[in-house]
Motif scaffolding. Structure first.
Motif, mmCIF file in Angstrom:
data_model
loop_
_atom_site.group_PDB
_atom_site.id
_atom_site.type_symbol
_atom_site.label_atom_id
_atom_site.label_comp_id
_atom_site.label_asym_id
_atom_site.label_seq_id
_atom_site.Cartn_x
_atom_site.Cartn_y
_atom_site.Cartn_z
ATOM 1 N N TYR A 215 37.778 23.900 39.232
ATOM 2 C CA TYR A 215 39.160 24.210 39.598
ATOM 3 C C TYR A 215 39.537 25.593 39.090
ATOM 4 O O TYR A 215 40.087 26.418 39.816
ATOM 5 C CB TYR A 215 40.090 23.154 39.007
ATOM 6 C CG TYR A 215 41.487 23.143 39.605
ATOM 7 C CD1 TYR A 215 41.787 22.332 40.687
ATOM 8 C CD2 TYR A 215 42.504 23.938 39.080
ATOM 9 C CE1 TYR A 215 43.056 22.309 41.238
ATOM 10 C CE2 TYR A 215 43.776 23.929 39.623
ATOM 11 C CZ TYR A 215 44.045 23.111 40.707
ATOM 12 O OH TYR A 215 45.308 23.098 41.248
ATOM 13 N N ILE A 216 39.210 25.861 37.823
ATOM 14 C CA ILE A 216 39.562 27.149 37.232
ATOM 15 C C ILE A 216 38.731 28.275 37.846
ATOM 16 O O ILE A 216 39.247 29.349 38.130
ATOM 17 C CB ILE A 216 39.416 27.093 35.700
ATOM 18 C CG1 ILE A 216 40.560 26.245 35.140
ATOM 19 C CG2 ILE A 216 39.395 28.480 35.084
ATOM 20 C CD1 ILE A 216 40.483 25.977 33.671
ATOM 21 N N ARG A 217 37.455 27.997 38.080
ATOM 22 C CA ARG A 217 36.620 29.028 38.705
ATOM 23 C C ARG A 217 37.190 29.443 40.064
ATOM 24 O O ARG A 217 37.369 30.633 40.349
ATOM 25 C CB ARG A 217 35.188 28.499 38.903
ATOM 26 C CG ARG A 217 34.279 29.486 39.649
ATOM 27 C CD ARG A 217 32.987 28.835 40.106
ATOM 28 N NE ARG A 217 33.275 27.753 41.047
ATOM 29 C CZ ARG A 217 32.477 26.724 41.268
ATOM 30 N NH1 ARG A 217 31.337 26.610 40.618
ATOM 31 N NH2 ARG A 217 32.816 25.781 42.132
ATOM 32 N N ASP A 218 37.497 28.458 40.898
ATOM 33 C CA ASP A 218 37.927 28.782 42.251
ATOM 34 C C ASP A 218 39.324 29.406 42.255
ATOM 35 O O ASP A 218 39.617 30.272 43.073
ATOM 36 C CB ASP A 218 37.834 27.541 43.138
ATOM 37 C CG ASP A 218 36.381 27.088 43.293
ATOM 38 O OD1 ASP A 218 35.485 27.936 43.103
ATOM 39 O OD2 ASP A 218 36.127 25.907 43.564
ATOM 40 N N ALA A 219 40.161 28.956 41.319
ATOM 41 C CA ALA A 219 41.490 29.570 41.208
ATOM 42 C C ALA A 219 41.351 31.020 40.752
ATOM 43 O O ALA A 219 42.037 31.917 41.258
ATOM 44 C CB ALA A 219 42.366 28.793 40.236
ATOM 45 N N TYR A 220 40.431 31.259 39.817
ATOM 46 C CA TYR A 220 40.194 32.629 39.348
ATOM 47 C C TYR A 220 39.772 33.522 40.507
ATOM 48 O O TYR A 220 40.304 34.623 40.693
ATOM 49 C CB TYR A 220 39.119 32.643 38.251
ATOM 50 C CG TYR A 220 38.678 34.040 37.877
ATOM 51 C CD1 TYR A 220 39.415 34.808 36.989
ATOM 52 C CD2 TYR A 220 37.534 34.613 38.444
ATOM 53 C CE1 TYR A 220 39.030 36.109 36.668
ATOM 54 C CE2 TYR A 220 37.142 35.902 38.137
ATOM 55 C CZ TYR A 220 37.895 36.641 37.249
ATOM 56 O OH TYR A 220 37.521 37.918 36.952
#
Lengths: 277, 230
Positions: A215-220
């Protein structure tokens, strides 16, 4: 997000090596083309989560409890003001002289009328705060993101943005403070201030994600793409994107950036137009 | 910090705010604006929400906001290419669970709403447009403004799957008169497509049913008030 250039402790280095060794032994083939080092990155991500839980988050909570909102706003403004000059340089490098002039104006106004940057008077006067860094400048010039990394303490960066971060760190005025304790206090305060600003978001992320790492990777990655387009990124073709392609990068080479810089007059709209293509 | 970009998420609550029963939906921007203002009005005056009642916040979202969202399309976009491999029943189950997850997560954020205000940017559209982006900005005292955009289309339900090959035909199956939101973008991060990798991870591991089960499990945990798993 710590931005220390010289303050890495031996303990941290050792942990990082341990993570690297563990990952090397377990093998780390990632199936995601954006994230070829997924195994390694997940290990560092867990390390960062652990460090956050025992040290950085408690410090941020203590800070929030101890310093009332106006004080925290002043501190955030102070660090924002320190960053505005470099933001202006990046706007210039991206062929946006009007924005760059605005950033310079912000520094002049906030450093004086705003009492050393503690008050963001410039925003109230209509000079908008921008968010730029050297990674975005490289992106504007057409440099692709490259593989995704999670760095200890620093957190997520693509290869391009890791390089950009290194340049940002060299340009960071805090690093040039001769007084080492004062410098390190500023680094520490900035880290805690940044972390505190993220406290309200944390619960939503924890609840919304099935896999927090992804989730954090793709949001980044989405966030960086949006920043490179200055918030005007065209929507990726939903039907075509279902095959999992890389986010496209704005194409604008340094020659184009410079010639725009020369050609552009006061009107900023054409800059947006051209760079969006 | 891996939470680096999570500040965008703080505003997710407001993302779901665009609620709007009997709203003026003649144009997409009028629709979003009316619903947003209605909901803000309620949030500012409702004592239950102010005191942190998630239940009341969920009710508000169900009544006011959700009628203007196209959850089948949102789920299709979140699931991505595996969508057309799912049976109609599986598709319905996926949409129901995804909807529950988003509503529950963001109604929590709604209860922490404080003094934000919302500015709308002018919308340039042709009368023939069927897919538009309505842009707004959330202003918070002492904080940076956060960009909050809505994709709306004149489309009801998911886009149809081709009978073979799973390609999605370009034509909309069910164009409707009214506008429906199919994505919310907070600070450049699409709430819908940000799930794509996670969902396809689940499908690779356990098929469509595996993904449905994961979503059900997470929703059950959240309903039971358990702290979210890592």
């Amino acid at each position: 997000m710590i931005r220390s250039k010289k303050s890495s402790s031996n303990g941290l280095k050792r942990s990082t090596l341990a993570i690297a060794a563990a990952v090397a032994l377990s093998g780390c083939a990632g199936s995601n083309p954006k994230d070829p080092l997924e195994g390694f990155n997940r290990a560092v991500f867990s390390f960062n989560e652990g460090l956050d839980k025992v040290a950085i988050k408690p410090a941020a909570q203590a800070y929030e409890a101890a310093v009332p909102l106006p004080g925290r706003t002043g501190i955030a403004n102070f660090f924002g003001n320190i960053g505005d000059l470099w933001i202006g340089v990046n706007n210039l490098l991206q062929g946006k002289p009007v924005e760059a002039a605005g950033d310079l104006g912000r520094v002049l106004i906030n450093s004086t009328v705003g009492i050393a940057g503690l008050f963001d008077v410039a925003t109230e006067m209509g000079l908008e705060k921008h968010e730029e860094d050297f990674g975005q400048t490289l992106g504007r010039w057409g440099v692709g993101g490259g593989p995704y990394f999670v760095w200890p303490i620093i957190g997520p960066r693509t290869a391009r943005d890791s390089l950009g971060f290194g340049v940002d760190a060299v340009a960071d005025p805090v690093g040039y403070l001769g007084n080492v304790p004062a410098r390190n206090s500023l680094y520490g305060t900035r880290l805690v201030d940044t972390r505190a600003s993220l406290l309200p978001a944390e619960k939503a992320i924890n609840e919304a994600s099935l896999d927090k790492y992804a989730y954090i990777r793709d949001a980044y990655l989405q966030r960086r793409r949006s920043l490179i387009y200055d918030g005007n990124a065209p929507r990726l073709d939903d039907d075509a994107a279902l095959d999992g392609g890389l986010p496209t990068v704005v194409q604008m080479n340094p020659v184009a950036a410079v010639s725009q810089l020369v050609l552009t007059r006061v009107n900023q709209a054409p800059v947006r137009e051209a760079s969006d293509r | 910090m891996n939470a680096l970009f999570s500040k965008c998420m703080a505003v997710l609550a407001l993302a779901v705010i665009p609620a709007f029963a009997a709203a003026d939906d003649s144009t997409p921007d009028a629709l979003v604006k009316t619903v947003t203002n209605d909901v803000l009005q309620i949030v500012r005056t409702d004592k239950d929400i102010q005191s942190g009642s998630t239940k009341r916040a969920i009710e508000l979202i169900e009544q006011k906001v959700l009628p203007h969202f196209n959850f089948m399309r949102m789920t299709q976009l979140a699931v991505g290419r595996d969508w057309c491999g799912a049976t109609p029943d599986q598709q319905k189950a996926l949409a129901a669970e995804f909807r529950t997850l988003l509503v529950r997560t963001y109604s929590n954020a709604l209860t922490s709403y404080k003094d934000q205000s919302v500015d709308f940017k002018p919308l340039k559209m042709q009368s023939s447009d069927t897919d538009v982006l309505v842009r707004s900005e959330i202003k918070q005292p002492g904080g940076k403004p956060v960009q909050l955009d809505y994709n709306l289309a004149r489309l009801e339900g998911a886009k149809p799957c081709a009978s073979a090959g799973g390609a999605v035909p370009a034509a909309n199956a069910a164009p409707v008169a009214g506008w429906k939101v199919y994505d919310v973008i907070v600070a450049g991060v699409s709430l819908v497509t940000n799930y794509r990798e996670q969902f396809s991870q689940e499908v690779r591991a356990g098929g469509i049913d595996g993904l449905i089960k994961s979503l059900q499990k997470r929703n059950a945990e959240l309903a039971a008030g358990k702290p979210a798993a890592k």
